[in-house]
Design a protein around this motif. Structure first.
Motif, PDB file in Angstrom:
ATOM      1  N   UNK A  41      -4.591  -5.899 -11.853  1.00 39.27           N
ATOM      2  CA  UNK A  41      -5.513  -7.080 -11.612  1.00 39.27           C
ATOM      3  C   UNK A  41      -5.990  -7.008  -9.971  1.00 39.27           C
ATOM      4  N   UNK A  42      -6.680  -7.662  -9.635  1.00 39.22           N
ATOM      5  CA  UNK A  42      -7.318  -7.615  -8.462  1.00 39.22           C
ATOM      6  C   UNK A  42      -6.339  -7.592  -7.133  1.00 39.22           C
ATOM      7  N   UNK A  43      -5.223  -7.945  -7.345  1.00 40.91           N
ATOM      8  CA  UNK A  43      -4.087  -8.140  -6.381  1.00 40.91           C
ATOM      9  C   UNK A  43      -3.131  -6.933  -6.546  1.00 40.91           C
ATOM     10  N   UNK A  44      -3.406  -6.018  -7.373  1.00 41.45           N
ATOM     11  CA  UNK A  44      -2.402  -4.944  -7.883  1.00 41.45           C
ATOM     12  C   UNK A  44      -2.033  -4.728  -9.109  1.00 41.45           C
ATOM     13  N   UNK A  45      -0.880  -4.314  -9.527  1.00 36.55           N
ATOM     14  CA  UNK A  45      -0.344  -3.932 -10.877  1.00 36.55           C
ATOM     15  C   UNK A  45       0.939  -4.142 -10.919  1.00 36.55           C
ATOM     16  N   UNK A  46       1.503  -4.295 -12.181  1.00 38.12           N
ATOM     17  CA  UNK A  46       2.639  -4.257 -12.615  1.00 38.12           C
ATOM     18  C   UNK A  46       3.354  -2.709 -12.492  1.00 38.12           C
ATOM     19  N   UNK A  47       4.270  -2.638 -11.550  1.00 35.30           N
ATOM     20  CA  UNK A  47       4.558  -1.302 -11.269  1.00 35.30           C
ATOM     21  C   UNK A  47       5.678  -0.779 -12.305  1.00 35.30           C
ATOM     22  N   UNK A  48       5.830  -1.668 -13.210  1.00 33.54           N
ATOM     23  CA  UNK A  48       6.799  -1.205 -14.109  1.00 33.54           C
ATOM     24  C   UNK A  48       6.066  -0.983 -15.612  1.00 33.54           C
ATOM     25  N   UNK A  49       4.785  -1.157 -15.483  1.00 30.36           N
ATOM     26  CA  UNK A  49       3.626  -0.585 -16.520  1.00 30.36           C
ATOM     27  C   UNK A  49       3.543   0.608 -16.795  1.00 30.36           C
ATOM     28  N   UNK A  50       3.855   1.307 -17.865  1.00 29.77           N
ATOM     29  CA  UNK A  50       3.534   2.576 -18.048  1.00 29.77           C
ATOM     30  C   UNK A  50       2.005   3.066 -18.201  1.00 29.77           C
ATOM     31  N   UNK A  51       1.344   1.954 -18.491  1.00 29.56           N
ATOM     32  CA  UNK A  51      -0.240   2.095 -18.871  1.00 29.56           C
ATOM     33  C   UNK A  51      -1.012   2.303 -17.395  1.00 29.56           C
ATOM     34  N   UNK A  52      -0.473   1.727 -16.443  1.00 29.69           N
ATOM     35  CA  UNK A  52      -1.132   1.672 -15.039  1.00 29.69           C
ATOM     36  C   UNK A  52      -1.350   3.180 -14.553  1.00 29.69           C
ATOM     37  N   UNK A  53      -2.614   3.454 -14.161  1.00 30.12           N
ATOM     38  CA  UNK A  53      -2.903   4.393 -13.525  1.00 30.12           C
ATOM     39  C   UNK A  53      -3.941   4.408 -12.471  1.00 30.12           C
ATOM     40  N   UNK A  54      -4.040   5.325 -11.176  1.00 29.78           N
ATOM     41  CA  UNK A  54      -4.967   5.287 -10.338  1.00 29.78           C
ATOM     42  C   UNK A  54      -6.138   6.459 -10.784  1.00 29.78           C
ATOM     43  N   UNK A  55      -7.230   5.925 -10.974  1.00 31.23           N
ATOM     44  CA  UNK A  55      -8.411   6.692 -11.674  1.00 31.23           C
ATOM     45  C   UNK A  55      -9.489   7.178 -10.295  1.00 31.23           C
ATOM     46  N   UNK A  56      -9.895   8.221 -10.457  1.00 35.13           N
ATOM     47  CA  UNK A  56     -10.937   8.785  -9.723  1.00 35.13           C
ATOM     48  C   UNK A  56     -12.354   8.353 -10.134  1.00 35.13           C
ATOM     49  N   UNK A  57     -13.217   7.718  -9.578  1.00 37.56           N
ATOM     50  CA  UNK A  57     -14.572   7.424 -10.126  1.00 37.56           C
ATOM     51  C   UNK A  57     -15.485   8.459  -9.493  1.00 37.56           C
ATOM     52  N   UNK A  58     -16.180   9.141 -10.265  1.00 38.53           N
ATOM     53  CA  UNK A  58     -17.296   9.911  -9.641  1.00 38.53           C
ATOM     54  C   UNK A  58     -18.643   9.503  -9.753  1.00 38.53           C
TER      55      UNK A  58
END
Length: 408
Positions: A54-71
């Motif tokens: 979400x705009x303020x971060x992420x649920x750090x226990x969520x296995x679906x969360x990823x930081x992604x590189x946008x090219x």
């Protein structure tokens, strides 16, 4: 996925010459990293966003969360940079070659906080530092790391913030965590119960001594429980903004709020690589939420805009009934982007330019987009370092997605 053209979100005036694209389109929320973060390569061609967030971060226990590189040179192609549960607080190095981030496994005092680094192609992932106990400046292990980090302009130091409590005492301290990236030594340089929403931001300056300055937010009147969960963030006039050197010395103030009339809305940023900062300030007497720019002034007590020697430039003084909330500049400090919340709960995005006269207001205001997002989904707009693209969040599709506007 290719970028999706979304001219329908542009204003009528902006459709001539500007293009707007939706960058993400998964069946789970995706967002830009909070707009003060250093997540762009210096050539403005690649940046980091995240999925399962979400705009303020992420649920750090969520296995679906990823930081992604946008090219952006490759049509906005997305590639994962993390896959660890608990990945948080990314910062790209000033040369744009690697990304630092943390893995937070500190739900208890037996957990650990791990600093990692990875190349932007996902290779050469390294574990650099593990914090699993007290460090200099703190009696207890740092836990519940803040969702953002900030990196010094020479790439030699990284800062964030963390909870420093013992797990049984409410209103325990939070602290500014600074890590020497050459020696890989962590320390707490500022601590107390009022630093629970610190928003640490290193100066973008390349000059000594300014490059060691960190912009920080203090929240007078806040409260947290024994586990560091925020119970009360701040009253209307509780927020105060300071600057501290990254060794904890030379504590200073910004002349904003704290007079019973004006209060800081809660977002602030440096003006490009300059040594002045910008805030959004609410005025209780007239309902305006203006943009104010000021240089740092000496600390003379927690007295906000009454600080001796403080000077202020009202950047939005030519705007009728301003309601600005979140904003950012390009790295040169020439261009500006902001969102605004209207009385009928619409989020709008504007661009403007700084005048060559440092005492002049912003000029060339342009309303470029109606985000279509709900009241609770903050657009959090920011600019690419070169100022040629603006970015924002919206949930107009039904859940959060990331968007981009090409400005030239």
């Amino acid at each position: 996925m290719p970028m999706i053209p979304r001219p329908d979100l542009l204003t009528d005036d902006a459709r001539d010459g500007l293009e707007l694209f939706q960058l993400t389109d998964e069946p789970l929320p995706s967002c830009h990293v909070y707009m003060e973060a250093q997540i762009f390569t210096p050539d403005s061609k690649r940046f980091v966003l995240h999925r399962g967030a979400n705009p303020h971060g992420a649920d750090r226990t969520d296995p679906e969360h990823r930081y992604m590189l946008c090219d952006l040179e490759n049509g906005g192609a997305l590639s994962p940079l993390t896959d660890e549960i608990g990945a948080i607080a990314p910062s790209l190095t000033p040369d744009g070659k690697t990304m630092y981030y943390f893995v937070d496994e500190t739900s208890s005092e037996e957990g650990r906080l791990t600093l990692k680094r990875v190349n932007l192609d996902g290779t050469a992932r390294e574990t650099l530092l593990v914090i699993d106990g007290p460090i200099p400046g703190a009696s207890h292990q740092p836990r519940h790391l803040y969702s953002l980090s900030t990196i010094r302009s020479d790439g030699k130091s990284l800062a964030s913030s963390a909870f420093l409590g013992d797990g049984s005492t409410p209103d325990a301290p939070f602290g500014l965590l600074v890590i020497d990236l050459e020696e890989l030594t962590p320390r707490i340089v500022l601590s107390g119960p009022t630093w629970l929403n610190l928003h640490a931001q290193y100066s973008r300056s390349l000059d000594d001594p300014h490059y060691r300055d960190i912009l920080v937010q203090e929240n007078h009147g806040c409260h947290s429980d024994a586990e560091g969960k925020i119970v009360k963030l701040v009253g209307g006039d509780g927020a105060e903004i300071h600057v501290v050197r990254d060794d904890g010395d030379d504590f200073r103030s910004l002349p904003w709020g704290r007079d019973g009339r004006e209060f800081c809305q809660g977002h602030q940023c440096w003006h490009g690589r300059g040594i002045t900062a910008i805030t959004a300030a609410d005025d209780k007497t007239n309902g305006r939420r203006d943009l104010v720019e000021s240089p740092v002034c000496p600390f003379a007590g927690h007295i906000g805009n009454q600080s001796p020697g403080g000077t202020r430039n009202l950047l939005s003084r030519d705007v009728e009934a301003p309601r600005f909330v979140h904003f950012a500049t390009d790295i040169a400090g020439e261009s500006f982007v902001t969102d605004a919340l209207t009385d009928d709960i619409q989020w709008l995005v504007y661009t403007a330019n700084f005048d060559a006269d440092p005492e002049a207001p912003l000029r060339n205001w342009r309303h470029i987009a109606n985000t279509g997002s709900s009241k609770g989904l903050h657009p959090h707009p920011f600019l690419s370092p070169d100022g040629r693209c603006a970015f924002f969040n919206s949930d107009e599709t039904g859940h959060a997605q990331a968007y981009m506007v090409t400005l030239v």
